[in-house]
Write an enzyme that holds these catalytic residues in place. Structure first.
Site, short mmCIF file in Angstrom:
data_model
loop_
_atom_site.label_atom_id
_atom_site.label_comp_id
_atom_site.label_asym_id
_atom_site.label_seq_id
_atom_site.Cartn_x
_atom_site.Cartn_y
_atom_site.Cartn_z
N GLU A 187 9.47 16.21 15.30
CA GLU A 187 9.92 16.25 13.94
C GLU A 187 9.14 17.04 13.00
OE1 GLU A 187 11.00 12.30 11.11
OE2 GLU A 187 8.83 12.50 12.00
N LYS A 222 0.97 -1.19 0.03
CA LYS A 222 -0.06 -0.18 -0.02
C LYS A 222 0.91 1.30 0.15
CE LYS A 222 -2.65 3.50 1.89
NZ LYS A 222 -2.01 4.74 1.93
N GLU A 253 9.29 1.54 11.42
CA GLU A 253 10.42 2.52 11.20
C GLU A 253 9.50 3.69 11.14
OE1 GLU A 253 12.28 5.29 9.74
OE2 GLU A 253 12.60 4.17 8.07
N CYS A 284 13.69 10.75 7.27
CA CYS A 284 13.41 10.42 8.57
C CYS A 284 14.82 10.36 9.39
CB CYS A 284 13.03 8.87 8.80
SG CYS A 284 13.80 7.90 7.80
#
Length: 487
Positions: free
Chosen positions: A384, A181, A256, A289
């Site tokens: 973040e 997906k 992750e 990331c």
């Protein structure tokens, strides 16, 4: 031309799902837009619980034969997929740059070759995978990696095909079947991958691609009782939701997640190298990331480091990612741009100072930004941003450097710049991170474990760690006697 085909950068792309070896359209669509200029690229089939169920059923039906396929044949097919990626490398690079705004030169030279390498690496690792037998009181222990079953792989928009194949390749090598997906903001190269896999001869149902929104198609995929593994790369809030969804079936997860990684610059470091490492964090418009977005500099060299950093940052060229001379492209989506701008505006209102940047550019671009005079407990230091925004803080000694580096809820990566090997060993041993780089950045070997600590993730993938996740690891213990002689 079929109404389900769109042409992107001269490349035809099917906008339908790929389920059980066939293209399947949904009754509804969603719009895919290029971040480069806001142009509409395609109307993409918008998956629902119906398509999710069909994809899992196809994966389940294909699993027994694929799991029984000899390792050498699975490896051959993965190499054939890699061949297909290499043949269509230019097309994949053009489509992905148009779809997610990352640099075309990076896609050509690094990202798409890495996609092919993902398949080749895990194909080769599969053929070497094994564990020496060992004995216990004369009994033989034999360890095997058995295919687990259908896997749901949910991938992000910042490096769509590379991160998808980082999951798809080991899952297929392990003998699992896959429902992929892709992120709804960058779905196109996943569709091309389905074509490449089919052309390589991968059996129907072994790789399925379902497009759409998480709430509409992702939820029924992750909650499906026939799914045996879920691997997700993305945000912490989404990971919590997926974890709760998978919990009812005790489906194993590999997650992750986000990062707020530090770059520690000590006074004994090569400051030119350190400044270069810091500027490198603007790669992919900061939508990485692993990016070391918190720069921590030993106080005596902070002024000189900042001078060198600003000189290097001033040389960066922001613009159309299709141009060879561009260093920084657009942010992926207007919502992401607004999120980035909100973080910076609130930081400035709270007393932060913009050394460079601190504002939007034209269109969907955000100007590379460095903020200083920030508090350790502030939002801009703790959360973040996922954009071209860095913060700079100073420290007085090693202990303070480590304390500041570890003082977030994340633990994905860290970078250390120092000229002292003993200091490097001391500091890296104390850092909470899944990956630590010393005097370098983003050097990654597929043999190495990859993942995060704390809220940056659960589990490790890469090399044998990937097979540990995508397989049921089994130990068979055999007695030294008891078999009948059939001679």
């Amino acid at each position: 031309m079929s109404t389900h085909l769109t042409t992107v950068a001269g490349v035809p792309v099917d906008t339908r799902h790929f389920i059980g070896g066939e293209r399947v359209a949904s009754t509804e669509t969603f719009t895919d837009v290029s971040p480069i200029d806001g142009s509409v690229l395609a109307e993409i089939s918008r998956g629902t619980a119906m398509e999710a169920a069909a994809a899992v059923a196809a994966a389940k039906a294909a699993f027994p034969a694929w799991a029984a396929t000899p390792r050498a044949e699975r490896a051959r097919l993965l190499h054939a997929i890699a061949d297909g990626v290499e043949r269509r490398l230019e097309e994949l690079a053009l489509v992905e740059t148009t779809d997610n705004g990352a640099l075309l030169r990076s896609h050509r030279r690094g990202v798409m070759p890495r996609v092919a390498h993902n398949f080749r690496f895990f194909a080769n690792w599969l053929l070497e995978l094994g564990h020496e037998d060992f004995t216990t009181r004369g009994h033989t222990n034999h360890v095997t990696w058995d295919p687990a079953g259908p896997c749901v792989l949910i991938t992000p928009w910042n490096a769509p095909l590379m991160l998808a194949t980082w999951k798809v390749a080991p899952a297929l090598a392990a003998g699992d079947t896959v429902v992929l997906k892709p992120a709804e903001w960058s779905p196109l190269t996943a569709s091309l991958l389905a074509d490449i896999a089919a052309e390589a001869g991968l059996p129907a149902g072994v790789l399925n691609v379902v497009q759409g929104y998480g709430s509409e198609v992702g939820d029924p995929l992750t909650a499906h009782p026939d799914v045996r593994r879920i691997s997700f790369t993305g945000s912490v809030p989404t990971a919590r939701h997926i974890s709760a969804s998978a919990a009812a079936n005790l489906t194993p997860l590999s997650l992750e997640l986000g990062g707020k990684s530090p770059l520690l610059v000590f006074a004994d470091a090569d400051l030119d190298l350190a400044a270069g490492l810091a500027v490198e964090q603007y790669d992919n418009a900061g939508q990485v990331c692993l990016a070391a977005t918190r720069i921590l500099v030993e106080a005596p060299v902070a002024e000189e480091f900042t001078r060198r950093f600003t000189e290097k940052a001033a040389a960066l060229r922001q613009g159309d990612p299709r141009e060879e001379t561009t260093d920084i492209g657009p942010t992926i989506h207007p919502r992401q741009l607004e999120k980035i701008d909100g973080f910076v505006r609130r930081a400035l209102e709270a007393g932060a100072r913009a050394v460079i940047g601190g504002h939007r550019g034209e269109g969907q671009y955000y100007v590379p930004t460095l903020l200083t005079d920030v508090r350790q407990d502030s939002e801009i230091v703790q959360e973040e941003v996922f954009g071209p925004v860095l913060t700079l803080q100073t420290f007085e000694d090693e202990d303070e450097a480590v304390r500041l580096a570890n003082d977030t809820r994340f633990g994905l990566a860290a970078t250390v710049a120092t000229g002292d090997a003993e200091r490097a060993a001391r500091v890296t041993a104390r850092l909470v991170a899944g990956t630590v780089w010393v005097n370098c950045f983003f050097v990654r070997d597929l043999k190495a474990p990859f993942g995060g600590s704390r809220h940056s993730g659960v589990g490790r993938e890469g090399g044998t760690w990937s097979f540990d996740f995508y397989c049921d690891v089994k130990n068979t213990v055999t007695a030294p006697k008891g078999f009948k002689d059939h001679g």
